[in-house]
Design an enzyme around this catalytic site. Sequence first.
Site, mmCIF file in Angstrom:
data_model
loop_
_atom_site.group_PDB
_atom_site.id
_atom_site.type_symbol
_atom_site.label_atom_id
_atom_site.label_comp_id
_atom_site.label_asym_id
_atom_site.label_seq_id
_atom_site.Cartn_x
_atom_site.Cartn_y
_atom_site.Cartn_z
ATOM 1 C CG HIS A 92 44.437 37.223 46.025
ATOM 2 N ND1 HIS A 92 44.154 37.879 44.849
ATOM 3 C CD2 HIS A 92 43.405 36.355 46.223
ATOM 4 C CE1 HIS A 92 43.010 37.441 44.360
ATOM 5 N NE2 HIS A 92 42.539 36.512 45.176
ATOM 6 C CG LEU A 130 46.262 50.771 48.842
ATOM 7 C CD1 LEU A 130 47.709 51.271 48.930
ATOM 8 C CD2 LEU A 130 46.048 50.114 47.479
#
Length: 338
Positions: free
Chosen positions: A231, A127
Amino acid sequence: MSFRIRPATPNDFDAIYEMAKLTGGGFTNLPADKATLVQKLSKSEVAFDKEADEQGNDCYIFVLEDPAAGIIRGTCQVFGQVGVTQAFYSYHLSTLTQWSPELGKTFRNQMLTLTTDLEGSSEVGGLFLHPGLRAGGWGMLLARSRYLFIKAHRQRFGDRLLAELRGVMDEAGNSPFWDALAGRFFDMTFPEADGFNAVNGTQFIADLMPKTPIYVSLLPESAKAVMGQPHPSGRAALRMLQEEGLVFDRYVDIFDGGPTVTAPTDQIRTIRESTEETVTEIGEGGKVKMLLAAGRLRDFRCVRAEVKRIGRRKIGITRESAELLGIDEGAQVMAVAR
């Protein structure tokens, strides 16, 4: 500006490649490698054309498109089954408790064990939303459209669903987790290993990675601090996954230490709560905010819509929504509240 989700085609290569270059690395399912992306798009074409409704080693790629403007600003992927042609490796974080009568102490040690526990699962991934579109809730449409596609083609997917999130990297694209662990067994930097994996798969992990458990206490603090952490750019994605019911079950990525979240497929919120509705009126729509999906395989479309509830399993939608979905009155759609 009205966007919809639709299956990607080879003609979308340029747009997808440009987005891949914006990821900043570590995006295994969306590498900025032209040959690999061409191959993935070709594999996706085959998956959408497959006649057999059964789980297999399929990759379905979608794009977020504004058809009126002819622009693409996002992409996402669904995988029918992981671990079919190559082993699907993860580290599992477990605890070993030991007691010493002589010392009168209990020692609890965390260990990372190389596993293929998640083989056979289906996966959502890849995505990416263009940075210029991240404030409008379009990422939610990208993410949840995948679950509506899975429900509409349920026999093509497994009983467990997983998602891998990119782990923490520094500004130069290096991974503290890789440098502390896997990097010691490979003569490769993290960007090199991640790029090689994206193009060639994980067989080199099986060939070179030690099979014995790794004691977490032997790792430097820099690696322990990022283990199981996404992240920073992936925190919103993790929240969306958690809202759908996926949980961190102590599986981490062998490259960057990012978290892998899992859930029973049929317990995913969008899959569980979505219903089949009949569009009995196309006109002004209403005030109920929903996601709507229509069509099978190559004809699949998904949009955000303002819906009017007319009766049990009957709704009204705007002309614009109908055009984006490619449907007329009387069509069946899958609907879920936003």
